[in-house]
Design a protein around this motif. Sequence first.
Motif, mmCIF file in Angstrom:
data_model
loop_
_atom_site.group_PDB
_atom_site.id
_atom_site.type_symbol
_atom_site.label_atom_id
_atom_site.label_comp_id
_atom_site.label_asym_id
_atom_site.label_seq_id
_atom_site.Cartn_x
_atom_site.Cartn_y
_atom_site.Cartn_z
ATOM 1 N N GLU A 156 -36.950 3.484 -8.127
ATOM 2 C CA GLU A 156 -36.519 2.897 -6.854
ATOM 3 C C GLU A 156 -35.524 1.753 -7.022
ATOM 4 N N ILE A 157 -35.248 1.314 -8.253
ATOM 5 C CA ILE A 157 -34.334 0.193 -8.496
ATOM 6 C C ILE A 157 -32.975 0.719 -8.950
ATOM 7 N N ILE B 70 -29.407 0.955 -10.816
ATOM 8 C CA ILE B 70 -29.113 0.659 -12.219
ATOM 9 C C ILE B 70 -28.442 -0.690 -12.394
ATOM 10 N N HIS B 71 -27.550 -1.060 -11.472
ATOM 11 C CA HIS B 71 -26.885 -2.352 -11.571
ATOM 12 C C HIS B 71 -27.870 -3.500 -11.364
ATOM 13 N N ALA B 72 -28.767 -3.328 -10.399
ATOM 14 C CA ALA B 72 -29.789 -4.346 -10.164
ATOM 15 C C ALA B 72 -30.732 -4.452 -11.362
ATOM 16 N N TRP B 73 -31.027 -3.290 -11.986
ATOM 17 C CA TRP B 73 -31.917 -3.299 -13.148
ATOM 18 C C TRP B 73 -31.278 -4.025 -14.336
ATOM 19 N N ARG B 74 -29.992 -3.790 -14.529
ATOM 20 C CA ARG B 74 -29.298 -4.486 -15.625
ATOM 21 C C ARG B 74 -29.251 -5.990 -15.385
ATOM 22 N N ALA B 75 -29.031 -6.374 -14.152
ATOM 23 C CA ALA B 75 -29.037 -7.803 -13.824
ATOM 24 C C ALA B 75 -30.416 -8.403 -14.078
ATOM 25 N N HIS B 76 -31.456 -7.630 -13.745
ATOM 26 C CA HIS B 76 -32.832 -8.089 -13.991
ATOM 27 C C HIS B 76 -33.081 -8.251 -15.492
ATOM 28 N N GLN B 77 -32.621 -7.275 -16.284
ATOM 29 C CA GLN B 77 -32.793 -7.361 -17.734
ATOM 30 C C GLN B 77 -32.048 -8.568 -18.312
#
Length: 530
Positions: free
Chosen positions: A129-130, A132-139
């Motif tokens: 549900e997340i 990919i760009h938001a996930w990379r920012a989170h990482q």
Amino acid sequence: MNPNPGSNFPIVSYVMSRLPSLTGRTTTTTTSTSTALESNQVDVEQPLAPPSSDQPHIVGQMPNLTDPKLLASMTRAISDVSQTRIVLDLLGSRPNHEDVDDSRARIGEIEAQLSSQLEEIVLLPRPAEIDIHAWRAHQAEKERECRELAEKEKRVYKAVVQLDEMHDAYEKLLREAEKRLVKIYESAEDVEDGGGDGGDAGDGDGDEEVDEEVVGILNEAYGNGMERVNLSGRGLRFLPEAFGRIPGLVVLDISTNQLSAIPDSIAGLENLEELNISSNLLESLPDSIGLLQKLKFLYVSGNKLSALPDSICQCRSLVVLDASFNNLSYLPTNIGFELPNLQKLLIQLNKIRSLPSSVCEMKSLRYLDANFNALHGLPIAIGRLTNLEFLNLSSNFSDLKELPETFGDLINLSELDLSNNQIHALPDSFGRLDKLTKLNLEQNPLELPPPEIVNQGVTTIKTFMAKRWIDILMEEERKGNEEMQEQGQSSWLTKSTSWLKNVPGNVVGYLGPTSSTPKSTSEAFLDRQL
């Protein structure tokens, strides 16, 4: 084991114990004495016992140490020791080996733990549900938090290791100082032996003996055309004007004396190539020094100079200039324009806040040491120093926070020390330093490159920064292409609109006539024919 300065460096200990600024602190000395006894260490500047009971052995072996003139000369000779000691006093006493070893081990554990955490972050699967760009920012945010936490944990341990290294360097400094004091004492003994019983005379007789010796050397140099004169460590308080009348003199060493001025007549040494006036009491240099057109090596370290004369820029043959251990707050504005042959510039342990932009024009400069100053940054054009091989900018502490982007143009730089500053990020061009083999980044709040990259050494750092540089260039190229495409589309639409506006009215009517438009007479006639 931690060396015992009091026993290993007895002459330095004796001289330092008689510095007025130190011997007057009786309360401090008492406290330090008890601490030293408990830790089985001896402070070189604060002997364990008063001189009358603890140091007669060194005075017995070297009785001339009680001579005020000799003691003053020795005090000047170890000015670098006293200045370094002031810094160490601020930083604290030397940690024991157990603490240093534990700190190094703890740093290794923290780095290993950080690597494991970063690996877990990278391998963590992305929830569906997340984006990919938001996930990379989170990482990236998680990685930053881990690095910051690790850096905070390492800071105290790195400080222990760094402090131990500084004390180790101080011990080496003490060793060199002890050797210098031995030479000074031996030179003083030679003077006394040559003067018979004059060593017991008053101050006036002592000065007269030194003067006679100097005059004798001058006469010999003038008569025999001597090229070298060495009067180092002779307790000289002044130089006679006659020094300027030895035209054949090539090398003059008057270091480690008590000179407070250099006569203008020094300009008469038209063939002088090397001048050593370090470790004296000089507060200024004569303007006439600029007339020494053949001067290649100038050593003025360990004095009280607050500025170098502008005329020094006229010494266009200079290859080495050592102005370290002074009170300099700036360099002559045109020093870089006028000294095209300078290869080595030493200005460490001063109070310099900025380098003149002309320094960037020193195309022959290979060695620049500016550690322990108050530099706020470097000139933007520093990258023009394409022959620079060694650069030390360490210990400018809270003042030095960034490096210019042109730093990557120092294509021949092989050794760089940036330790003990407040640099948060290396310039993006850093990866272009292909010849860099030695790099010290200790005691900086570095975020770019990240600590795990820094800890892997200079090669990894260069690779990381080079890749980052390539990514930046590719991103700029992509943005440039997008802008060109947008400009092309915008230009096409503009031209199309302009073309439509200029279409003749009859053509428009032909392409799209409306039903309400009345037919002409000719059209009606054609309809009837059909």
